[in-house]
Design an enzyme around this catalytic site. Structure first.
Site, short mmCIF file in Angstrom:
data_model
loop_
_atom_site.label_atom_id
_atom_site.label_comp_id
_atom_site.label_asym_id
_atom_site.label_seq_id
_atom_site.Cartn_x
_atom_site.Cartn_y
_atom_site.Cartn_z
N ASP A 99 0.87 -1.16 0.00
CA ASP A 99 0.00 0.00 0.00
C ASP A 99 0.91 1.23 0.00
O ASP A 99 2.03 1.19 0.51
CB ASP A 99 -0.87 -0.05 1.25
CG ASP A 99 -1.94 1.02 1.24
OD1 ASP A 99 -2.03 1.76 0.24
OD2 ASP A 99 -2.68 1.10 2.23
N ASP A 285 -7.84 -7.17 0.98
CA ASP A 285 -6.91 -7.21 2.12
C ASP A 285 -7.62 -6.57 3.29
O ASP A 285 -8.48 -5.71 3.12
CB ASP A 285 -5.64 -6.43 1.84
CG ASP A 285 -5.83 -4.94 2.10
OD1 ASP A 285 -6.47 -4.27 1.27
OD2 ASP A 285 -5.41 -4.45 3.17
N CYS A 323 -14.26 -26.23 9.96
CA CYS A 323 -12.97 -25.64 9.57
C CYS A 323 -11.85 -26.67 9.70
O CYS A 323 -11.81 -27.44 10.65
CB CYS A 323 -12.68 -24.42 10.45
SG CYS A 323 -11.08 -23.65 10.11
N CYS A 325 -8.52 -25.79 9.75
CA CYS A 325 -7.27 -25.08 10.07
C CYS A 325 -6.56 -25.75 11.23
O CYS A 325 -7.16 -26.54 11.98
CB CYS A 325 -7.55 -23.61 10.36
SG CYS A 325 -8.03 -23.26 12.06
N CYS A 328 -8.46 -25.36 14.58
CA CYS A 328 -9.68 -26.17 14.75
C CYS A 328 -9.39 -27.67 14.75
O CYS A 328 -10.13 -28.43 15.37
CB CYS A 328 -10.68 -25.81 13.66
SG CYS A 328 -11.39 -24.16 13.88
N HIS A 354 -6.62 -18.99 12.67
CA HIS A 354 -7.94 -19.45 12.24
C HIS A 354 -8.62 -18.43 11.34
O HIS A 354 -9.17 -18.77 10.29
CB HIS A 354 -8.84 -19.75 13.45
CG HIS A 354 -10.28 -19.90 13.08
ND1 HIS A 354 -10.79 -21.08 12.58
CD2 HIS A 354 -11.30 -19.01 13.08
CE1 HIS A 354 -12.08 -20.90 12.29
NE2 HIS A 354 -12.40 -19.66 12.59
#
Lengths: 395, 395
Positions: A99, A285, A323, A325, A328, A354
């Site tokens: 940015d 983003d 989930c 991930c 999880c 997560h």
């Protein structure tokens, strides 16, 4: 639609399938390909807060964002450049976008004076007086060495009147022309005689607040200036009502060429990502997944969940049973709540991980739905479940 | 030496090789084998601060420690028990040892009253009045479910006079006898009719301050009470001069059976680990690697290094050029300093991970040296380099 002109190598963008305005594509950069739509986590100071680059890779992150303004303050652009650029500095060998600092200059800095030449302001770190111009920001982003760099723009509050929005949008256009010239000059420059050129892509930023006409005018002016490799959509999700944001996305979708990636800056939450994809956005983003993770809130398919809640004290279930991930797969809500209420860093890590995984997976699922021809039904169902369910209810 | 009696299955300990007092062994527990000598990182509140269990495994950690006192306060032993015990709660399927809380009761708690029955004190978390007795601590450690549990002991300052040290050591012996009875009773107990027995090993703690005669008396009393599966050595590295600690370790080494693992509690720094191995110690634990990592200090083969130092600002080298940890493989001192001075959590993570990896690797190297017959020379060389070099010097 007619085939767009190809991007200048090593950049490329292909739309593989569409579903209404939604697109499934591949954006190729010097550091590899990004399957779109995609969510980019934010590594403000060359680190996605609390997370390791290896964790991000394993979570499926293909591209991330860093903030030129923050890095210009600490550790300074010269240091990053001398140590081989952002990729090497932060141990991330995949694509990076920086940015330009426009948002930070207009949100964090104090004693700000906007002139046509640029902006004078005080550093939020040490109070030093700084000057950012379109040219200086191009040199800053060149030193950092991201794959995609954003123009320096004039950012205004989300619900500004048309006159203020027009003034800022038109200044951003004039600054874009100056960014373009300096960028072209820097593309010819070599730090040493035998250095390879540093391939970067400059994205303009489409401003115009919540004013459809201003957005259309900006799109016309920007697309008339060059065949840009992609487009930033700025000034949304900054306080305006959600219907206004969605309406602007529809205006922008119609006004921008379909063969280029569109990046909706600073967005966002899961529902905004799905709504954005529906309206032709390819890249997103936001600091939300990591900031909310540090504050104890997580995304689930059934809406947001606050891990501090007393009901979670002995809850053996994962944050989100759907989930996959690493958080999880391994840890209970009870353990994560324990870590959070005892201020353990691992708690903030696991919740941030997560949330990043959740948004990255959400965009991967959306992409598969576009490719598989099921996007409309999938997105309807997803939004309905997200908005109507209670993640803390026993199931 | 004569072969010692085997431990009760599923526990086992074998000394594979020796070099003077130093030993290379294997300690087998219900959750797997630990190659000794070994360093155990401390997971005070069921988390090794800032680190993920997968990182610990990858760093070669085979066993870790958790604090019964801290866990009794938050989240509470009943919760951990009901969620399947510490291993499941914290996602660590390898061996765990719990400290009994003796050290915390005597260092953290306020308004402490020691009686023969036990200790009354105020919680350091919420000020509540608590009572710990040998029996209640055995039940606490049973609920937590670690592989190795420590007796409840009376801990005194490191340089206490002989009279105070004798009083505490003798009380610890009487409390050991009570721990042993309650432990035996609990070993017979089943939470439900069809539950399997929970195999745990109870280690006594050898106290006696810096008084050789007290240490010998304690060893005689303890070894006369039972054929223990291992021994804790307490009350060292608590403020006494290093030569006093080393002298006590030599006394203890001679007084304890050689066929059982010896665990030097709360130690420590790299040099203390090497000196401890030289004097027959098999297991160590300390918060130093993670606490120092959070404070910006790391271990290197050339001594300690403070990453805040200005000279590191643009240093492209890894923390320790000889280290193969994920921090040293990927990141420069300059990047780690940047993370540290900007208060980024990833900095504390990466420094903690390096420090844990450093101690675990150090013990693995010491073990190889014992097995390979090179331990004396290796440890001389290692200590000389660690004490004499400056890690921030250019090489």
């Amino acid at each position: 639609m007619s085939a767009p002109a190809p991007l200048t190598a090593p950049f490329d963008f292909d739309v593989l399938a569409t579903a209404g305005a939604a697109r499934a594509g591949v954006f190729v950069t010097p550091h590899g390909a990004v399957e779109t739509p995609a969510f980019m986590p934010v590594g403000t100071l060359a680190t996605v807060k609390s997370l390791d680059p290896d964790e991000l890779r394993a979570a499926g992150v293909e591209m991330l964002l860093a903030n030129a303004y923050h890095l210009s303050q600490r550790p300074g652009q010269a240091l990053v450049r001398d140590l081989g650029g952002l990729h090497r500095f932060m141990g991330w060998d995949r694509p990076i976008l920086t940015d330009s600092g426009g948002f930070q200059v207009f949100s964090l800095a104090t004693l700000r004076t906007v002139r046509e030449e640029g902006v004078e302001f005080r550093s939020h770190v040490d109070g030093a007086t700084l000057h950012f111009t379109p040219e200086s920001v191009m040199r800053l982003e060149r030193d950092l060495g991201a794959d995609v760099i954003m123009q320096f723009d004039h950012v205004i509050p989300g619900q500004s009147e048309a006159a203020a929005a027009r003034d800022a949008s038109e200044r951003s256009l004039r600054w874009l022309a100056r960014c373009r010239r300096e960028f072209a000059r820097l593309q010819e420059e070599r730090p040493t005689l035998d250095a390879a050129p540093l391939p970067q892509a400059l994205f303009p930023i489409l401003q115009g607040g919540v004013h459809a006409e201003l957005r259309r005018e900006a799109a016309t002016a920007i697309t008339g200036m060059d065949d840009w490799p992609g487009f930033g959509i700025g000034g949304l999700s900054v306080g305006e009502p959600k219907p206004d944001m969605y309406a602007m996305l529809e205006v922008v979708d119609a006004a921008l060429p379909r063969g280029r990636p569109r990046y909706l800056m600073g967005v966002g939450f899961p529902e905004d990502l799905v709504e954005g994809v529906r309206r032709g956005v390819d890249l997103f983003d936001c600091v939300a997944p990591t900031r909310m993770g540090r504050n104890g809130t997580v995304f689930t398919a059934d809406g947001r969940l606050n891990v501090k809640r007393a009901e979670l004290r002995s809850d053996p279930r994962p944050l989100d049973p759907d989930c996959g991930c690493p958080t999880c797969r391994r840890f209970s809500r009870a353990y994560l709540r324990h870590l959070y209420v005892t201020d353990e860093m691992l708690g903030m890590r696991l919740l941030s991980l997560h949330n990043v995984h959740f948004l990255v997976s959400l965009m991967r699922t959306a992409r598969q739905a576009v490719l598989g021809g099921t996007f409309d039904g999938w997105s309807d169902d997803w939004l309905q479940r997200y908005h109507s369910s209670r993640p803390d209810a026993s199931r």
